[in-house]
Design a protein around this motif. Structure first.
Motif, PDB file in Angstrom:
ATOM      1  N   TYR A 101      14.461  28.303 -12.585  1.00 32.44           N
ATOM      2  CA  TYR A 101      13.560  27.858 -11.755  1.00 32.44           C
ATOM      3  C   TYR A 101      14.039  27.233 -10.532  1.00 32.44           C
ATOM      4  O   TYR A 101      13.465  26.634  -9.781  1.00 32.44           O
ATOM      5  N   GLY A 103      10.918  28.030  -7.771  1.00 32.08           N
ATOM      6  CA  GLY A 103      10.081  26.958  -7.919  1.00 32.08           C
ATOM      7  C   GLY A 103      10.305  25.574  -7.211  1.00 32.08           C
ATOM      8  O   GLY A 103       9.821  24.747  -6.558  1.00 32.08           O
ATOM      9  N   GLY A 104      11.667  25.009  -7.465  1.00 28.87           N
ATOM     10  CA  GLY A 104      12.258  23.809  -6.967  1.00 28.87           C
ATOM     11  C   GLY A 104      12.230  24.063  -5.368  1.00 28.87           C
ATOM     12  O   GLY A 104      12.070  22.782  -4.834  1.00 28.87           O
ATOM     13  N   SER A 127       9.075  23.762  -4.022  1.00 30.68           N
ATOM     14  CA  SER A 127       8.519  22.495  -4.144  1.00 30.68           C
ATOM     15  C   SER A 127       9.000  21.434  -3.297  1.00 30.68           C
ATOM     16  O   SER A 127       8.021  20.689  -2.462  1.00 30.68           O
ATOM     17  N   LEU A 149       2.611  24.630  -3.204  1.00 28.47           N
ATOM     18  CA  LEU A 149       2.260  23.630  -4.305  1.00 28.47           C
ATOM     19  C   LEU A 149       2.057  24.859  -5.351  1.00 28.47           C
ATOM     20  O   LEU A 149       2.099  24.407  -6.683  1.00 28.47           O
ATOM     21  N   THR A 204       4.906  25.905  -7.159  1.00 26.23           N
ATOM     22  CA  THR A 204       5.500  24.935  -7.962  1.00 26.23           C
ATOM     23  C   THR A 204       5.038  24.660  -9.151  1.00 26.23           C
ATOM     24  O   THR A 204       5.640  24.555 -10.188  1.00 26.23           O
ATOM     25  N   SER A 255       5.774  27.505 -11.833  1.00 26.51           N
ATOM     26  CA  SER A 255       7.307  27.171 -12.459  1.00 26.51           C
ATOM     27  C   SER A 255       7.135  25.912 -13.465  1.00 26.51           C
ATOM     28  O   SER A 255       7.587  26.183 -14.568  1.00 26.51           O
ATOM     29  N   MET A 281       5.829  16.364  -5.300  1.00 22.31           N
ATOM     30  CA  MET A 281       6.666  17.714  -5.196  1.00 22.31           C
ATOM     31  C   MET A 281       8.081  17.574  -4.943  1.00 22.31           C
ATOM     32  O   MET A 281       8.741  18.481  -5.462  1.00 22.31           O
ATOM     33  N   THR A 332       9.342  16.831  -8.218  1.00 20.49           N
ATOM     34  CA  THR A 332       9.234  18.037  -9.290  1.00 20.49           C
ATOM     35  C   THR A 332      10.345  19.007  -8.915  1.00 20.49           C
ATOM     36  O   THR A 332      10.897  19.685  -9.936  1.00 20.49           O
ATOM     37  N   GLY A 333      10.491  19.164  -7.613  1.00 16.78           N
ATOM     38  CA  GLY A 333      11.429  20.192  -7.323  1.00 16.78           C
ATOM     39  C   GLY A 333      12.903  19.988  -7.616  1.00 16.78           C
ATOM     40  O   GLY A 333      13.642  20.598  -7.984  1.00 16.78           O
ATOM     41  N   LEU A 378      13.038  20.907 -11.314  1.00 19.14           N
ATOM     42  CA  LEU A 378      13.092  22.343 -11.377  1.00 19.14           C
ATOM     43  C   LEU A 378      14.469  22.757 -11.120  1.00 19.14           C
ATOM     44  O   LEU A 378      15.239  23.724 -11.549  1.00 19.14           O
TER      45      LEU A 378
END
Length: 337
Positions: free
Chosen positions: A20, A23-24, A27, A114, A117, A120, A271, A274-275, A278
């Motif tokens: 991921y 996605g990271g 994010s 977003l 993100t 993912s 974000m 979360t990033g 991920l």
């Protein structure tokens, strides 16, 4: 880096050690873009980047705080369609048109990142809990929000550029100016409702993310609290956006404060957090799922190979038995008919 399965059944399957990472990265970049978009929107609203100021933003600083008396007076003139105020307002709109479009474009790109993100994140929730809400509620909520932001960009770009062209190139007297402002407000009402619905979808998406994390405990409980806080502020933002129709000054001030709090502080933090999660995911916890699926495939193929071996060993005997059976000759069959 990828690893490849040496067996024949998994020869074409490659498992990334960071499944991921894209996605990271999206994010983290999206969080920074939300921060930048908020700065540009604040510069557009306040008019600090231009010599011509926005006459509807007329707060005055005092020793004890901010005096809103000038703001209320400017709003009364606006409701009376004061000619001087309208001309100053349209001059400001013409000067700040490019900044408005750039701010809207960066906001749109932020929502696109977003969405990447969230997709993912939905895969991670699906791996951890297997709850259907990750695909039926989480992704659609942010998808609709991003789609509305794209529509808002196209409408805002067309309205802003055309309005600037009309005011700069046409000869506009007072009566035409009043008609132009009324037309602008009617067209801009669509943008108000779009932003209100974006608040709703953002709130629904954040609520779903908090619910899924509460079930799976994939991230810290403080991440769940942050998601709930953003969801709550989003629903309040919807009320503030719609409340402009009744209490313009109060609702507009609340809406701006919520936009700054969410877009400038909370959403970028969410974000980036979360990033980082991920980006730090390795394939260790997800290869267990892959290994279980691969073992199931091997078990099924093993059963199929055993059945094939049995068939190959018994086929000659069965064929010989069938060959020994008496079969009526076609002529006999014809005679009996």
């Amino acid at each position: 880096r990828t690893t490849q399965d040496p067996d024949n059944m998994g020869a074409g399957i490659q498992v990334s050690t960071r499944p991921y990472w894209w996605g990271g990265m999206a994010s983290v970049l999206g969080g920074l873009l939300f921060f930048l978009a908020c700065l540009l929107n604040l510069a557009f609203l306040s008019g600090t980047a231009f010599k011509v100021k926005n006459p509807l933003v007329a707060f005055e600083r005092t020793k004890t705080g901010i005096d809103a008396t000038a703001q209320a007076a400017a709003y009364k003139k606006y409701l009376a369609l004061d000619e001087d105020l309208l001309r100053q307002l349209w001059e400001y709109r013409a000067v700040s048109a490019n900044l408005s479009i750039v701010a809207s474009a960066i906001t749109t790109l932020s929502f696109f990142l977003l969405l990447a993100t969230v997709m993912s994140l939905a895969d991670c929730f699906d791996q951890h809990s297997g709850h259907k809400a990750s695909k039926t509620m989480l992704v659609p909520a942010f998808l609709f929000a991003a789609a509305l932001v794209v529509l808002d960009l196209t409408f805002n770009a067309g309205q802003t550029t055309t309005s600037a062209f009309i005011y700069d190139m046409w000869t506009v007297d007072y009566q035409t100016l009043k008609a132009l402002e009324i037309s602008y407000v009617m067209t801009n009402s669509r943008e108000m409702w779009m932003k209100a619905v974006v608040w709703v979808f953002l709130g629904v998406g954040m609520s779903t993310a908090a619910y899924l994390n509460g079930r799976s405990n994939m991230l810290y409980s403080s991440w769940t609290f942050l998601s709930v806080l953003i969801a709550l502020l989003s629903f309040i933002g919807f009320l503030a956006e719609v409340g402009r129709l009744k209490w313009f000054l109060e609702a507009a001030a609340l809406d701006i404060a919520l936009a700054v709090l969410v877009s400038f502080f909370l959403l970028p933090i969410w974000m980036v957090w979360t990033g980082v999660y991920l980006l730090n995911i390795r394939d260790k916890e997800f290869t267990e799922v892959f290994a279980a699926a691969h073992a199931k495939i091997e078990h099924m193929t093993g059963r199929a190979s055993v059945a094939s071996t049995r068939f190959q060993s018994t086929a000659p005997k069965e064929m010989a038995h069938l060959a020994a059976l008496p079969i009526a000759h076609p002529t006999v069959m014809t005679t009996r008919r």
